[in-house]
Design a protein around this motif. Structure first.
Motif, PDB file in Angstrom:
ATOM      1  N   VAL A 426       1.188  -1.030   0.164  1.00  0.00           N
ATOM      2  CA  VAL A 426      -0.024   0.043   0.472  1.00  0.00           C
ATOM      3  C   VAL A 426       0.741   1.823  -0.526  1.00  0.00           C
ATOM      4  O   VAL A 426       1.934   1.079   0.874  1.00  0.00           O
ATOM      5  CB  VAL A 426      -0.906   0.059   1.007  1.00  0.00           C
ATOM      6  CG1 VAL A 426      -2.265   1.354   1.491  1.00  0.00           C
ATOM      7  CG2 VAL A 426      -1.749  -1.467   1.551  1.00  0.00           C
ATOM      8  N   LYS A 427       0.581   2.378  -0.979  1.00  0.00           N
ATOM      9  CA  LYS A 427       1.358   3.215  -1.320  1.00  0.00           C
ATOM     10  C   LYS A 427       0.223   4.592  -0.465  1.00  0.00           C
ATOM     11  O   LYS A 427      -0.590   4.817  -0.107  1.00  0.00           O
ATOM     12  CB  LYS A 427       1.195   4.010  -2.407  1.00  0.00           C
ATOM     13  CG  LYS A 427       2.013   5.173  -3.021  1.00  0.00           C
ATOM     14  CD  LYS A 427       2.468   5.627  -3.779  1.00  0.00           C
ATOM     15  CE  LYS A 427       3.244   6.704  -4.169  1.00  0.00           C
ATOM     16  NZ  LYS A 427       2.877   7.117  -5.669  1.00  0.00           N
ATOM     17  N   SER A 428       1.160   5.295   0.686  1.00  0.00           N
ATOM     18  CA  SER A 428       0.448   6.051   1.637  1.00  0.00           C
ATOM     19  C   SER A 428       0.866   7.654   1.100  1.00  0.00           C
ATOM     20  O   SER A 428       1.946   7.698   0.536  1.00  0.00           O
ATOM     21  CB  SER A 428       1.279   6.347   2.773  1.00  0.00           C
ATOM     22  OG  SER A 428       1.574   5.038   4.193  1.00  0.00           O
ATOM     23  N   CYS A 429      -0.256   8.239   1.173  1.00  0.00           N
ATOM     24  CA  CYS A 429       0.467   9.406   0.615  1.00  0.00           C
ATOM     25  C   CYS A 429      -0.475  10.227   1.698  1.00  0.00           C
ATOM     26  O   CYS A 429      -1.503  10.368   2.484  1.00  0.00           O
ATOM     27  CB  CYS A 429      -1.002   9.682  -1.016  1.00  0.00           C
ATOM     28  SG  CYS A 429      -0.198   8.357  -1.917  1.00  0.00           S
ATOM     29  N   GLY A 436       4.418   6.696   9.504  1.00  0.00           N
ATOM     30  CA  GLY A 436       5.488   5.563   8.664  1.00  0.00           C
ATOM     31  C   GLY A 436       5.713   5.248   7.392  1.00  0.00           C
ATOM     32  O   GLY A 436       6.778   4.301   7.256  1.00  0.00           O
ATOM     33  N   GLY A 437       4.935   6.149   6.045  1.00  0.00           N
ATOM     34  CA  GLY A 437       5.007   5.271   5.189  1.00  0.00           C
ATOM     35  C   GLY A 437       5.014   4.441   4.746  1.00  0.00           C
ATOM     36  O   GLY A 437       3.446   4.359   5.073  1.00  0.00           O
ATOM     37  N   ASN A 438       5.406   3.811   3.042  1.00  0.00           N
ATOM     38  CA  ASN A 438       4.626   2.820   3.035  1.00  0.00           C
ATOM     39  C   ASN A 438       4.807   1.426   3.552  1.00  0.00           C
ATOM     40  O   ASN A 438       5.741   1.037   3.865  1.00  0.00           O
ATOM     41  CB  ASN A 438       5.249   2.515   1.358  1.00  0.00           C
ATOM     42  CG  ASN A 438       4.504   3.562   0.694  1.00  0.00           C
ATOM     43  OD1 ASN A 438       4.030   4.735   0.479  1.00  0.00           O
ATOM     44  ND2 ASN A 438       6.136   4.538  -0.078  1.00  0.00           N
ATOM     45  N   LYS A 439       3.953   0.555   3.596  1.00  0.00           N
ATOM     46  CA  LYS A 439       3.397  -0.584   4.701  1.00  0.00           C
ATOM     47  C   LYS A 439       3.255  -1.729   4.169  1.00  0.00           C
ATOM     48  O   LYS A 439       2.607  -1.400   1.957  1.00  0.00           O
ATOM     49  CB  LYS A 439       2.879  -0.189   5.262  1.00  0.00           C
ATOM     50  CG  LYS A 439       3.168   1.043   6.459  1.00  0.00           C
ATOM     51  CD  LYS A 439       2.548   0.845   8.183  1.00  0.00           C
ATOM     52  CE  LYS A 439       2.970   2.024   8.312  1.00  0.00           C
ATOM     53  NZ  LYS A 439       3.556   1.794   9.175  1.00  0.00           N
ATOM     54  N   ILE A 440       3.175  -2.858   4.218  1.00  0.00           N
ATOM     55  CA  ILE A 440       2.681  -3.768   3.714  1.00  0.00           C
ATOM     56  C   ILE A 440       1.855  -4.813   5.017  1.00  0.00           C
ATOM     57  O   ILE A 440       1.948  -4.487   6.077  1.00  0.00           O
ATOM     58  CB  ILE A 440       3.980  -4.978   3.023  1.00  0.00           C
ATOM     59  CG1 ILE A 440       4.552  -4.634   1.889  1.00  0.00           C
ATOM     60  CG2 ILE A 440       3.080  -7.090   2.611  1.00  0.00           C
ATOM     61  CD1 ILE A 440       5.228  -5.636   1.563  1.00  0.00           C
ATOM     62  N   GLN A 441       0.456  -4.906   3.763  1.00  0.00           N
ATOM     63  CA  GLN A 441      -1.704  -5.170   5.303  1.00  0.00           C
ATOM     64  C   GLN A 441      -0.334  -6.817   4.333  1.00  0.00           C
ATOM     65  O   GLN A 441      -0.823  -7.299   3.377  1.00  0.00           O
ATOM     66  CB  GLN A 441      -2.047  -4.469   3.982  1.00  0.00           C
ATOM     67  CG  GLN A 441      -2.490  -2.886   5.068  1.00  0.00           C
ATOM     68  CD  GLN A 441      -2.390  -2.749   6.173  1.00  0.00           C
ATOM     69  OE1 GLN A 441      -2.888  -3.429   7.163  1.00  0.00           O
ATOM     70  NE2 GLN A 441      -2.234  -1.409   6.733  1.00  0.00           N
ATOM     71  N   VAL A 442      -1.324  -7.398   5.502  1.00  0.00           N
ATOM     72  CA  VAL A 442      -1.051  -8.676   5.449  1.00  0.00           C
ATOM     73  C   VAL A 442      -2.765  -8.939   5.771  1.00  0.00           C
ATOM     74  O   VAL A 442      -3.620  -8.868   7.470  1.00  0.00           O
ATOM     75  CB  VAL A 442      -0.730  -9.692   5.641  1.00  0.00           C
ATOM     76  CG1 VAL A 442      -0.632 -11.561   6.363  1.00  0.00           C
ATOM     77  CG2 VAL A 442       1.099  -9.699   5.713  1.00  0.00           C
TER      78      VAL A 442
END
Length: 633
Positions: A426-429, A436-442
């Motif tokens: 997921v790209k954070s905008c 915290g910036g871009n993350k990976i959701q599981v």
């Protein structure tokens, strides 16, 4: 022999006579064995010599001291009566078998007061019992029950048990145990116990082969093949599975290689059968063990069988260009997307292909993935913009698509799914960058709930691999040039590697290594435990496909530019040059480095041969056989 036995008997009789005479005439003197003697009239007159001597020795002993055991042994040898000892040993063994819990087995019970001869015999039997008293088999368990107990042991424990006794050796080398261990360690999956005459040897050979292959991976020892098709012009897409490699080209051609037997076949697309001109470019290709499929820019999708023939077994048409295509690795389930439309096809019980569902999503689809695993109703994951959907093939038009993830203004950049989970980059905008910036959701596919959030990067996640990763691990690549491995149990970062200076485009990992590809065309192999780079290979164009198994690696460098300058062969057609075509590499690390068959003959020549002296003959030639004349030079 008879004379010797007669002499021995005569000697024994004379010795008995002398002892009897001495005990009768000299009662107040020392006994024969150097101990004071007392009156032996208490012994019955009709008793044997063994009993007389035992009673005499017992009565002659003082109370605080006992007669040494070697006295009784000597007296028994003189008398020649060894059969009572053997009979008693046999009776004791029989009694122990019939009554294992009897009082005789109770070693903690206090010993009874017996004469020296009986005490020596009991001590001798006790020593024998300690030597032969093997736990587990004294209980006389059935073989099937003992085998059930041994099934909980590892191969190391079975090897130790085989050294205990012959019966344990037979049990520890049972084929059922080693067949189970072989399947447990991942070798010969699905094999029956009758497929190998000795599963212990089979497991040993598999482990030795695995050790050789692992060493070859680390030292880059093996063979490299370039899979090329010059007439296909520019490479568009590549897929590989179970030894099969499929490639699509801008010429509209689809090529299939069988790397197990090295057979190449040209799959006949529908537009070539219809003789359409110009041929549409291939946009996507996928392959599994049973079928191969390709999608074209004109919206056409072809499906071939990898076993029956080269002509399509299924063909259907989308109204727009196909943007996404995926094929289940275990079953013949096909999903394709064109615009906002998602279509799922699969064969029915009779083997006829049917369209399972046709779903319209609110936005144009960016990608689709078929959830691995065999199900009665195929499950497909599709993402469009910032939304991720979970689609079932039994979906009806009046139903709304099941939404798995959606955050406004946070687009999804990459997705991968396993049998039970889905990982979303997921790209954070905007305001999301403060979190915290871009993350990976599981997400869990069963509950459709978020299980974990990992990652904290300023760059976009470009690739994520969950399906092919080890259990509880997730590997991903980012535009910030790093490859990261996360532990899904704790959510912590296990490995973080500075890998590719132009960003990571493809990645895969197993339990000990990571293989990554970058936009600069570099393929790197990393040791996961120490985080060190083992080796790397460079080719022109970004790495868009990486897939490896135990002994092979397939990589594909696919050009971004599909129509370089010069579209005609008469107009300086630059597509004829390999630098613009792209490249598919197949690495095989199963070669045994101890054999020199894979080394070129010119590299195996002797130093004394002038024809091979100027070549790299050090690959296979040790320096200890250098000719003296060459050493002096």
């Amino acid at each position: 022999m008879g004379m010797e036995e007669d002499e021995l008997s005569t000697f024994r009789e004379s010795w008995k006579h002398e002892l009897e005479k001495k005990t009768k005439t000299d009662k107040n003197k020392e006994g024969y064995f150097g101990r004071p003697s007392k009156d032996s009239s208490s012994c019955p007159q009709n008793s044997s010599f063994w009993e007389k001597q035992s009673n005499v020795a017992q009565q002659a002993q003082p109370r605080p001291k006992e007669q040494p055991q070697y006295v009784s042994i000597a007296e028994g040898l003189l008398d020649g009566r060894t059969s009572p000892l053997l009979d008693r040993i046999e009776k004791e063994r029989t009694r122990r078998k019939r009554a294992p819990e009897s009082e005789a087995l109770n070693t903690g019970a206090p010993p009874k007061k017996v004469n020296a001869c009986h005490k020596l015999l009991d001590q001798f039997l006790q020593d024998l019992n300690e030597v032969n008293d093997i736990p587990f088999f004294d209980a006389e368990l059935p073989y099937e029950l003992a085998l059930k107990i041994f099934q909980f042991l590892s191969r190391t424990d079975l090897g130790r048990c085989a050294q205990v006794s012959k019966s344990w050796k037979v049990l520890a080398e049972d084929e059922v145990l080693w067949h189970r261990l072989c399947l447990k360690e991942g070798y010969h999956s699905g094999a029956s116990i009758s497929d190998s005459p000795c599963w212990k040897s089979t497991l040993r050979d598999c482990r030795n082969t695995e050790s050789i292959v692992k060493a070859n991976w680390k030292n880059r020892v093996g063979s490299i093949r370039h899979l090329q098709y010059e007439l296909g012009k520019v490479l568009c897409d590549v897929s590989s599975c179970a030894g099969l490699v499929i490639a699509g080209y801008t010429s509209g051609d689809v090529r299939l290689w069988d790397t197990l037997h090295w057979d190449a076949s040209y799959l006949h697309p529908t537009h070539s059968i219809r003789d359409e001109s110009p041929a549409p470019h291939v946009s996507h290709v996928r392959v599994n063990k049973a079928i191969a499929t390709a999608a074209y820019e004109n919206g056409c999708v072809d499906v071939w069988s990898t076993e029956t023939g080269l002509d399509p077994i299924l063909q259907y048409q989308h109204l727009q260009r196909v943007h996404a295509l995926d094929l289940s690795p275990e079953s013949p389930v096909l999903a394709s997307a064109a615009g906002p439309e998602v279509r799922v096809d699969a064969p029915d019980e009779q083997g006829y292909w049917r369209s399972r569902c046709l779903i319209q999503l609110p936005k144009p689809v960016d990608g689709v993935l078929v959830v691995p695993g065999r199900r009665n109703f195929p499950l497909v994951t599709a993402w469009a913009g910032e939304s991720v959907y979970l689609l079932e093939s039994r979906w009806k038009e009046e139903q709304e698509p099941k939404l798995l993830h959606s955050v406004y203004g946070h687009p999804v950049t990459c997705v991968d799914v396993s049998a039970s989970r889905a990982a979303l980059g997921v790209k954070s905008c905007g305001w999301g960058m403060n979190d915290g910036g871009n993350k990976i959701q599981v997400y869990s596919l069963e509950t459709s709930q978020s299980e974990l959030t990992v990652g904290n990067s300023a760059g976009d996640f470009t690739c994520v691999n969950l399906r092919d990763s080890p259990p509880h691990l997730l590997v991903c690549g980012n535009k910030d040039r790093r490859v990261r491995v996360f532990d899904l149990r704790t959510g912590s970062s296990v490995v973080s590697l500075y890998a590719h200076h132009m960003g990571v485009t493809a990645v895969q990992a197993d339990d000990w290594k990571i293989v990554s590809g970058g936009a600069e065309g570099l393929v790197s192999v990393w040791e996961m435990r120490i985080g060190a780079k083992l080796w790397e290979m460079h080719n022109r164009h970004p790495v868009r496909h990486i897939r490896f198994n135990t002994s092979t690696l397939v990589t594909a460098n696919i050009p971004e530019e599909k129509n370089p300058r010069g579209a005609c062969i008469t107009d300086d057609d630059l597509t004829a040059h390999r630098r613009y075509r792209g490249l598919i590499c197949h690495y095989d690390f199963s070669l045994d480095s101890s054999t020199q068959d894979h080394v070129l003959p010119i590299c195996r020549s002797n130093y004394t041969e002038s024809t091979g002296y100027n070549y790299n003959i050090g690959l296979a030639m040790p320096y200890d056989i250098l000719n003296g004349s060459y050493v002096n030079m």
